[in-house]
Scaffold this motif. Sequence first.
Motif, PDB file in Angstrom:
ATOM      1  N   THR A   1     -10.292 -75.978 -45.514  1.00 31.20           N
ATOM      2  CA  THR A   1      -9.053 -75.219 -45.714  1.00 31.20           C
ATOM      3  C   THR A   1      -9.131 -73.807 -45.127  1.00 31.20           C
ATOM      4  O   THR A   1      -8.194 -73.031 -45.270  1.00 31.20           O
ATOM      5  CB  THR A   1      -8.716 -75.126 -47.216  1.00 31.20           C
ATOM      6  N   HIS A   2     -10.266 -73.496 -44.507  1.00 29.61           N
ATOM      7  CA  HIS A   2     -10.481 -72.213 -43.830  1.00 29.61           C
ATOM      8  C   HIS A   2     -10.290 -71.024 -44.782  1.00 29.61           C
ATOM      9  O   HIS A   2      -9.693 -70.016 -44.414  1.00 29.61           O
ATOM     10  CB  HIS A   2      -9.580 -72.063 -42.619  1.00 29.61           C
ATOM     11  N   GLU A   3     -10.822 -71.156 -45.974  1.00 30.36           N
ATOM     12  CA  GLU A   3     -10.741 -70.064 -46.948  1.00 30.36           C
ATOM     13  C   GLU A   3     -11.762 -68.969 -46.653  1.00 30.36           C
ATOM     14  O   GLU A   3     -11.545 -67.816 -46.993  1.00 30.36           O
ATOM     15  CB  GLU A   3     -10.949 -70.605 -48.358  1.00 30.36           C
ATOM     16  N   ARG A   4     -12.869 -69.326 -46.045  1.00 33.44           N
ATOM     17  CA  ARG A   4     -13.903 -68.352 -45.708  1.00 33.44           C
ATOM     18  C   ARG A   4     -13.669 -67.794 -44.309  1.00 33.44           C
ATOM     19  O   ARG A   4     -12.950 -68.373 -43.507  1.00 33.44           O
ATOM     20  CB  ARG A   4     -15.277 -69.014 -45.753  1.00 33.44           C
ATOM     21  N   THR A   5     -14.325 -66.680 -44.026  1.00 37.77           N
ATOM     22  CA  THR A   5     -14.245 -66.090 -42.688  1.00 37.77           C
ATOM     23  C   THR A   5     -15.317 -66.718 -41.807  1.00 37.77           C
ATOM     24  O   THR A   5     -16.495 -66.684 -42.154  1.00 37.77           O
ATOM     25  CB  THR A   5     -14.460 -64.567 -42.756  1.00 37.77           C
ATOM     26  N   TRP A   6     -14.902 -67.294 -40.706  1.00 32.33           N
ATOM     27  CA  TRP A   6     -15.834 -67.853 -39.728  1.00 32.33           C
ATOM     28  C   TRP A   6     -16.083 -66.761 -38.692  1.00 32.33           C
ATOM     29  O   TRP A   6     -15.142 -66.145 -38.199  1.00 32.33           O
ATOM     30  CB  TRP A   6     -15.249 -69.060 -39.040  1.00 32.33           C
ATOM     31  N   ILE A   7     -17.339 -66.545 -38.350  1.00 33.77           N
ATOM     32  CA  ILE A   7     -17.703 -65.518 -37.381  1.00 33.77           C
ATOM     33  C   ILE A   7     -18.614 -66.127 -36.328  1.00 33.77           C
ATOM     34  O   ILE A   7     -19.490 -66.930 -36.653  1.00 33.77           O
ATOM     35  CB  ILE A   7     -18.427 -64.338 -38.069  1.00 33.77           C
ATOM     36  N   ALA A   8     -18.422 -65.756 -35.086  1.00 35.69           N
ATOM     37  CA  ALA A   8     -19.290 -66.207 -34.001  1.00 35.69           C
ATOM     38  C   ALA A   8     -20.040 -65.001 -33.446  1.00 35.69           C
ATOM     39  O   ALA A   8     -19.439 -63.972 -33.152  1.00 35.69           O
ATOM     40  CB  ALA A   8     -18.475 -66.863 -32.895  1.00 35.69           C
ATOM     41  N   VAL A   9     -21.355 -65.133 -33.321  1.00 38.22           N
ATOM     42  CA  VAL A   9     -22.189 -64.075 -32.750  1.00 38.22           C
ATOM     43  C   VAL A   9     -22.588 -64.511 -31.348  1.00 38.22           C
ATOM     44  O   VAL A   9     -23.125 -65.599 -31.163  1.00 38.22           O
ATOM     45  CB  VAL A   9     -23.450 -63.829 -33.614  1.00 38.22           C
ATOM     46  N   VAL A  10     -22.299 -63.667 -30.353  1.00 40.32           N
ATOM     47  CA  VAL A  10     -22.580 -64.018 -28.961  1.00 40.32           C
ATOM     48  C   VAL A  10     -23.340 -62.890 -28.272  1.00 40.32           C
ATOM     49  O   VAL A  10     -23.382 -61.759 -28.760  1.00 40.32           O
ATOM     50  CB  VAL A  10     -21.286 -64.320 -28.173  1.00 40.32           C
ATOM     51  N   ASP A  11     -23.913 -63.227 -27.127  1.00 40.63           N
ATOM     52  CA  ASP A  11     -24.647 -62.218 -26.355  1.00 40.63           C
ATOM     53  C   ASP A  11     -23.829 -61.687 -25.188  1.00 40.63           C
ATOM     54  O   ASP A  11     -24.359 -61.044 -24.300  1.00 40.63           O
ATOM     55  CB  ASP A  11     -25.975 -62.787 -25.863  1.00 40.63           C
ATOM     56  N   GLY A  12     -22.544 -61.944 -25.182  1.00 38.28           N
ATOM     57  CA  GLY A  12     -21.670 -61.408 -24.148  1.00 38.28           C
ATOM     58  C   GLY A  12     -21.350 -62.373 -23.024  1.00 38.28           C
ATOM     59  O   GLY A  12     -20.582 -62.041 -22.129  1.00 38.28           O
ATOM     60  N   ASP A  13     -21.906 -63.571 -23.055  1.00 41.01           N
ATOM     61  CA  ASP A  13     -21.652 -64.564 -22.015  1.00 41.01           C
ATOM     62  C   ASP A  13     -20.186 -65.013 -22.090  1.00 41.01           C
ATOM     63  O   ASP A  13     -19.745 -65.557 -23.108  1.00 41.01           O
ATOM     64  CB  ASP A  13     -22.590 -65.755 -22.202  1.00 41.01           C
ATOM     65  N   GLN A  14     -19.439 -64.782 -21.030  1.00 41.80           N
ATOM     66  CA  GLN A  14     -18.004 -65.082 -21.023  1.00 41.80           C
ATOM     67  C   GLN A  14     -17.727 -66.567 -21.214  1.00 41.80           C
ATOM     68  O   GLN A  14     -16.759 -66.934 -21.877  1.00 41.80           O
ATOM     69  CB  GLN A  14     -17.345 -64.575 -19.736  1.00 41.80           C
ATOM     70  N   HIS A  15     -18.562 -67.417 -20.652  1.00 44.75           N
ATOM     71  CA  HIS A  15     -18.381 -68.866 -20.818  1.00 44.75           C
ATOM     72  C   HIS A  15     -18.484 -69.245 -22.295  1.00 44.75           C
ATOM     73  O   HIS A  15     -17.675 -70.030 -22.801  1.00 44.75           O
ATOM     74  CB  HIS A  15     -19.416 -69.631 -19.986  1.00 44.75           C
TER      75      HIS A  15
ATOM     76  N   ALA B   1     -21.036 -77.051 -34.012  1.00 42.11           N
ATOM     77  CA  ALA B   1     -21.036 -75.963 -34.991  1.00 42.11           C
ATOM     78  C   ALA B   1     -19.657 -75.809 -35.628  1.00 42.11           C
ATOM     79  O   ALA B   1     -19.542 -75.616 -36.844  1.00 42.11           O
ATOM     80  CB  ALA B   1     -21.470 -74.656 -34.334  1.00 42.11           C
ATOM     81  N   PHE B   2     -18.625 -75.912 -34.820  1.00 45.39           N
ATOM     82  CA  PHE B   2     -17.269 -75.840 -35.359  1.00 45.39           C
ATOM     83  C   PHE B   2     -16.956 -77.051 -36.232  1.00 45.39           C
ATOM     84  O   PHE B   2     -16.303 -76.919 -37.266  1.00 45.39           O
ATOM     85  CB  PHE B   2     -16.239 -75.720 -34.228  1.00 45.39           C
ATOM     86  N   ALA B   3     -17.423 -78.214 -35.841  1.00 50.29           N
ATOM     87  CA  ALA B   3     -17.216 -79.416 -36.654  1.00 50.29           C
ATOM     88  C   ALA B   3     -17.893 -79.247 -38.014  1.00 50.29           C
ATOM     89  O   ALA B   3     -17.322 -79.614 -39.049  1.00 50.29           O
ATOM     90  CB  ALA B   3     -17.744 -80.645 -35.930  1.00 50.29           C
TER      91      ALA B   3
ATOM     92  N   ALA C   1      -9.191 -72.470 -31.397  1.00 49.07           N
ATOM     93  CA  ALA C   1      -7.804 -72.930 -31.274  1.00 49.07           C
ATOM     94  C   ALA C   1      -7.679 -74.387 -31.672  1.00 49.07           C
ATOM     95  O   ALA C   1      -6.734 -74.768 -32.372  1.00 49.07           O
ATOM     96  CB  ALA C   1      -7.317 -72.718 -29.839  1.00 49.07           C
ATOM     97  N   ARG C   2      -8.637 -75.200 -31.254  1.00 43.18           N
ATOM     98  CA  ARG C   2      -8.594 -76.631 -31.577  1.00 43.18           C
ATOM     99  C   ARG C   2      -8.697 -76.868 -33.075  1.00 43.18           C
ATOM    100  O   ARG C   2      -8.060 -77.770 -33.615  1.00 43.18           O
ATOM    101  CB  ARG C   2      -9.728 -77.353 -30.846  1.00 43.18           C
ATOM    102  N   HIS C   3      -9.476 -76.035 -33.747  1.00 40.76           N
ATOM    103  CA  HIS C   3      -9.653 -76.166 -35.195  1.00 40.76           C
ATOM    104  C   HIS C   3      -8.661 -75.311 -35.986  1.00 40.76           C
ATOM    105  O   HIS C   3      -8.724 -75.287 -37.213  1.00 40.76           O
ATOM    106  CB  HIS C   3     -11.086 -75.793 -35.592  1.00 40.76           C
ATOM    107  N   ARG C   4      -7.790 -74.623 -35.257  1.00 41.65           N
ATOM    108  CA  ARG C   4      -6.795 -73.739 -35.867  1.00 41.65           C
ATOM    109  C   ARG C   4      -7.465 -72.739 -36.818  1.00 41.65           C
ATOM    110  O   ARG C   4      -7.036 -72.566 -37.961  1.00 41.65           O
ATOM    111  CB  ARG C   4      -5.725 -74.542 -36.586  1.00 41.65           C
ATOM    112  N   ALA C   5      -8.501 -72.108 -36.311  1.00 43.69           N
ATOM    113  CA  ALA C   5      -9.255 -71.137 -37.088  1.00 43.69           C
ATOM    114  C   ALA C   5      -9.256 -69.794 -36.372  1.00 43.69           C
ATOM    115  O   ALA C   5      -9.315 -69.739 -35.151  1.00 43.69           O
ATOM    116  CB  ALA C   5     -10.690 -71.623 -37.288  1.00 43.69           C
ATOM    117  N   ARG C   6      -9.198 -68.755 -37.137  1.00 41.93           N
ATOM    118  CA  ARG C   6      -9.320 -67.401 -36.579  1.00 41.93           C
ATOM    119  C   ARG C   6     -10.796 -67.040 -36.670  1.00 41.93           C
ATOM    120  O   ARG C   6     -11.361 -66.983 -37.765  1.00 41.93           O
ATOM    121  CB  ARG C   6      -8.475 -66.435 -37.395  1.00 41.93           C
TER     122      ARG C   6
END
Length: 67
Positions: free
Chosen positions: A20-34, A10-12, A44-49
């Motif tokens: 160029t990371h001009e858009r906002t990337w958002i991750a939706v999770v169900d609370g699973d810490q893993h 998904a990150f790829a 971090a690997r993709h240098r994206a916030r």
Amino acid sequence: MDPAEVIAPAFAQADARDPTHERTWIAVVDGDQHQIDLIGAEAARHRARVPIVLDLVRVLEYLWRAG
């Protein structure tokens, strides 16, 4: 399916669509810490916030079943 098998591609895909990371990337999770840890590592690997949004409906479903 292991979350890593979904999150890394998904990150790829996001990186291919917005290199160029001009858009906002958002991750939706169900609370699973893993899951959250994997998302943080990929971000971090993709240098994206990547803000993480908690899917409260999903969490409430878990709580309802547990009750």
